[in-house]
Design a protein around this motif. Structure first.
Motif, PDB file in Angstrom:
ATOM      1  N   GLU A  93      -1.247   4.419   3.839  1.00 12.06           N
ATOM      2  CA  GLU A  93      -1.849   3.844   4.409  1.00 12.06           C
ATOM      3  C   GLU A  93      -1.966   2.093   3.544  1.00 12.06           C
ATOM      4  O   GLU A  93      -1.878   2.520   2.313  1.00 12.06           O
ATOM      5  N   LEU A  94      -1.922   1.442   4.583  1.00 15.78           N
ATOM      6  CA  LEU A  94      -1.707   0.067   3.844  1.00 15.78           C
ATOM      7  C   LEU A  94      -3.210  -0.246   4.123  1.00 15.78           C
ATOM      8  O   LEU A  94      -3.057   0.054   5.705  1.00 15.78           O
ATOM      9  N   ARG A  95      -3.616  -0.334   3.447  1.00 15.99           N
ATOM     10  CA  ARG A  95      -5.650  -1.572   3.404  1.00 15.99           C
ATOM     11  C   ARG A  95      -5.131  -2.522   3.718  1.00 15.99           C
ATOM     12  O   ARG A  95      -5.612  -3.299   3.752  1.00 15.99           O
ATOM     13  N   ASP A  96      -4.415  -3.359   3.057  1.00 16.11           N
ATOM     14  CA  ASP A  96      -4.731  -4.358   2.496  1.00 16.11           C
ATOM     15  C   ASP A  96      -2.874  -5.003   1.927  1.00 16.11           C
ATOM     16  O   ASP A  96      -2.569  -3.976   1.236  1.00 16.11           O
ATOM     17  N   VAL A  97      -2.828  -6.716   1.957  1.00 11.41           N
ATOM     18  CA  VAL A  97      -1.505  -6.391   0.841  1.00 11.41           C
ATOM     19  C   VAL A  97      -1.836  -6.403  -0.400  1.00 11.41           C
ATOM     20  O   VAL A  97      -2.559  -6.282  -1.297  1.00 11.41           O
ATOM     21  N   GLY A  98      -0.137  -5.347  -0.592  1.00 10.81           N
ATOM     22  CA  GLY A  98      -0.854  -5.041  -2.744  1.00 10.81           C
ATOM     23  C   GLY A  98      -2.194  -3.873  -2.413  1.00 10.81           C
ATOM     24  O   GLY A  98      -1.867  -2.913  -3.882  1.00 10.81           O
ATOM     25  N   ALA A  99      -2.363  -3.334  -1.738  1.00 11.06           N
ATOM     26  CA  ALA A  99      -3.130  -1.810  -1.397  1.00 11.06           C
ATOM     27  C   ALA A  99      -3.007  -0.788  -0.717  1.00 11.06           C
ATOM     28  O   ALA A  99      -2.712  -1.173   0.415  1.00 11.06           O
ATOM     29  N   GLY A 100      -3.395   0.106  -1.106  1.00 12.46           N
ATOM     30  CA  GLY A 100      -2.844   1.010  -0.307  1.00 12.46           C
ATOM     31  C   GLY A 100      -2.669   2.400  -0.397  1.00 12.46           C
ATOM     32  O   GLY A 100      -3.225   2.830  -2.155  1.00 12.46           O
ATOM     33  N   VAL A 101      -2.181   4.049  -0.146  1.00 11.60           N
ATOM     34  CA  VAL A 101      -2.919   5.563  -0.737  1.00 11.60           C
ATOM     35  C   VAL A 101      -1.747   5.412  -0.211  1.00 11.60           C
ATOM     36  O   VAL A 101      -1.299   5.400   1.004  1.00 11.60           O
ATOM     37  N   ILE A 102      -0.937   6.535  -0.903  1.00 13.66           N
ATOM     38  CA  ILE A 102       0.032   7.055  -0.668  1.00 13.66           C
ATOM     39  C   ILE A 102       0.193   9.042  -1.453  1.00 13.66           C
ATOM     40  O   ILE A 102      -0.615   8.681  -1.843  1.00 13.66           O
ATOM     41  N   ALA A 103       0.824   9.376   0.025  1.00 13.69           N
ATOM     42  CA  ALA A 103       0.545  11.154  -0.290  1.00 13.69           C
ATOM     43  C   ALA A 103       1.496  11.913  -0.518  1.00 13.69           C
ATOM     44  O   ALA A 103       2.631  11.853   0.388  1.00 13.69           O
ATOM     45  N   ALA A 104       1.970  12.862  -0.871  1.00 13.93           N
ATOM     46  CA  ALA A 104       2.554  13.470  -0.763  1.00 13.93           C
ATOM     47  C   ALA A 104       2.402  14.870  -0.512  1.00 13.93           C
ATOM     48  O   ALA A 104       1.712  15.106  -1.823  1.00 13.93           O
TER      49      ALA A 104
END
Length: 634
Positions: free
Chosen positions: A219-230
């Motif tokens: 999930e890309l929330r902003d430039v340089g910010a996000g969430v990675i899930a595995a």
């Protein structure tokens, strides 16, 4: 020569709402010939009576045109064939498996299990209902090559019978249910091989079908910010579960957060888990082992766990920046339960009712606390309860055609305990009652109520009380051709009284109240109503079955100090529709794309919001209780 152009306006007149948007996702079927190619298999399909709803959808004409296009030899036709799947599935025939999970194999009770044959199927292209089904395209074959099939040893862990032992009553049906309820298996069948069965022994055959266990998201929330899930819910085919979630680019002083867990299943239905969480001003480490009342015949259940937490409590003072006081504590938790069978007055039939007695010790110890309201405590709880559990099998509830187990029965429990703490010792009392029933004609109805409160011994003062209720009802399945739908109604209430001032109040966002609603408003009590219509379509898109969703939500929240009933306040409402895409063969099975409208709220009042949700909104409550607990206030 007539000419039919499948343009967006035409499709929108033929499909309800957003369903048409997905069916016209590609331009491969932009135009259709006058007379679609009709194969012999299409001629053998039985004709169904057209009613007003079917004429409005013009379903037969639309689907026939799409089927014909997928049989074209062009590149676009082959692409459409890989995307859409119109093959009739045996498991989609509603009603063929609807039955009460009782007494199906009574004639084989107490026979010796001579042999157990296990056939484990990969995630894509196979079916437990159709043994002739094979992977049909490169996508299914590629998916299977990346997947590790569940091991036979893992399947044997979930069986309630062994080779050389007597077959106990309901052991077959209960084993089948336990297999279906695991995260790594989509469906399962357990049955007796009648051809080889004798008067004193049985051969048992088991067929299981996997889900594609590996999943992830970004999930890309902003430039340089996000969430990675595995995640992997079936690591190396052994049933181990790994979950990881990493968030970066946060605006808080700690720019990242992480949450992860690892679950290992052992023999005798014992699960071990380790968990770690780290975010701004909060760190948690936990380990535990547990065994639930997984079956009607389970006699003992229990758990032990240890959790260590480090938390910063925000303090806001006028004209001063926010600062944090440390709140460091550890929680030790242990419980043990015993189930007793009740006498049966039906010869040859075991009484499904159980009397359950359990006890629990919960110790909380602080090494650093921000104020005296955070005190050391040891809570001792005991519960005695009466439970009756039965299960039905049905389809098209929360899934698309797969077998689903519907719990019905009755539950009554009484909990009493004592809280030893640094301030003033307190008694605790709680009462819970629930009932549920299901029929093919009337649908499903579940009712529950729970009350709990601490009582201070010194002055008989009732503290931290909560009265909660729940009503869940869904109708029978309605049919129009290959289209099917149900209506869902859900009501939940939580009325708190004499709650502590420093407690976190109740929310009404997301799954707690209005789906898609974002707000940090809190109150002491809430009352929530939810309505939903789900339309199951015959369309399959890249392995995802497509359903249409329409919902109406309303929530009342008591936000004023001293206010215990929420009905004096204006309710918050939400209205929406969208698509539910469900792939039964992967770990994250459901994806919902919804458009919601919220007339009022704390942020963005009167606005629309498009949101995605991979978590089912509804779910069943089993008529089983495990550890003694206080009524949850959240």
């Amino acid at each position: 020569m007539n000419r039919c152009v499948w343009s967006v306006p035409v499709l929108l007149r033929r499909l309800p709402g957003l369903l048409a948007l997905l069916l016209v996702a590609g331009s491969a079927w932009a135009q259709q010939p006058t007379k679609p190619v009709v194969t012999d298999s299409m001629r053998t399909q039985p004709e169904t009576r057209r009613d007003s709803l079917r004429r409005r959808f013009d379903q037969e004409r639309l689907l026939t045109g799409l089927k014909a296009y997928t049989r074209r030899k062009t590149i676009a036709g082959k692409a459409a064939s890989a995307i859409f799947n119109f093959t009739e599935r045996k498991e989609d025939q509603v009603g063929i498996d609807v039955e009460l999970l009782d007494r199906q194999f009574d004639q084989h009770n107490y026979k010796i299990v001579r042999r157990i044959d296990i056939r484990a199927l990969d995630a894509f292209g196979y079916s437990v209902s159709d043994p002739t089904r094979q992977p049909r395209n490169i996508l299914e074959r590629t998916g299977n090559s990346l997947h590790v099939t569940t091991s036979r040893a893992r399947v044997r862990q979930l069986l309630l019978f062994r080779v050389g032992e007597e077959l106990a009553p309901q052991a077959l049906t209960e084993s089948e249910r336990l297999l279906r309820q695991t995260d790594e298996l989509l469906d399962a069948r357990v049955f007796v091989d009648e051809e080889t069965t004798t008067q004193d022994s049985v051969d048992i055959r088991i067929i299981t079908k996997d889900v594609f266990s590996i999943g992830g998201s970004f999930e890309l929330r902003d430039v340089g910010a996000g969430v990675i899930a595995a995640r992997d819910v079936n690591f190396l085919g052994q049933g181990h579960q790994i979950n990881n979630r990493f968030e970066y680019g946060r605006t808080e002083p700690q720019s990242w957060s992480y949450e992860g867990s690892y679950v290992v299943p052992f023999r005798n239905f014992i699960n071990g888990q380790v968990r770690y969480r780290n975010e701004f001003q909060y760190e948690e480490k936990a380990i535990g082992f547990s065994r639930d009342f997984y079956s009607l015949n389970t006699r003992y259940a229990g758990a032990v766990s240890l959790r260590s937490s480090r938390q910063g409590i925000a303090v806001n003072l006028p004209d001063r920046p926010t600062f944090y006081l440390p709140s460091n504590y550890s929680i030790r938790d242990a419980w043990l339960g015993r189930s007793f069978r009740l006498r049966s007055y039906d010869l040859g039939y075991e009484n499904p009712a159980r009397l359950i007695v359990s006890g629990r010790v919960l110790n909380t110890e602080y090494t650093a606390r921000p104020n005296p309201d955070y005190f050391n405590s040891t809570v001792v709880l005991g519960t005695v309860g009466y439970s009756v559990r039965r299960y039905y099998k049905d389809k098209y509830l929360f899934g698309f055609g797969r077998t689903e187990d519907i719990p019905t029965g009755t539950l009554l429990s009484l909990t009493a305990g004592y809280d030893f703490n640094d301030q003033a010792n307190r008694h605790y009392y709680a009462l819970r009652a629930a009932t549920g029933g299901f029929s093919m004609r009337n649908g499903y109805l579940y009712l529950s109520g729970e009350f709990g409160s601490y009582v201070r011994q010194r002055d008989k003062d009732w503290q931290q009380g909560l009265l909660s209720t729940e009503v869940l009802y869904f109708t029978r399945l309605y049919h129009t051709g290959n289209w099917q739908w149900r209506h869902f109604f859900w009501n939940r209430s939580a009325l708190g009284f004499n709650r502590r001032a420093d407690e976190q109040g109740l929310l009404i966002d997301g799954n707690r109240g209005l789906r898609g609603f974002e707000s940090d408003m809190r109150g002491t009590s809430r009352f929530v109503l939810n309505y939903e219509t789900t339309v199951f379509t015959p369309v399959s898109f890249l392995g995802f079955r497509v359903a249409g969703v329409a919902f109406v939500d309303a929530a009342w929240l008591a936000t004023k100090p001293g206010q215990e009933l929420p009905f004096r306040n204006t309710p918050y409402t939400g209205f929406g529709l969208g698509l539910r895409l469900r792939n039964e063969y992967i770990a994250v099975r459901t994806v919902q794309l919804l458009l919601g409208f919220y007339p009022r709220g704390q942020t963005n009042p009167g606005g629309f919001r498009i949101f995605e949700n991979a978590r089912p909104y509804y779910g069943f409550s089993d008529f089983n209780f495990a550890q003694p607990n206080t009524v949850r206030y959240e």
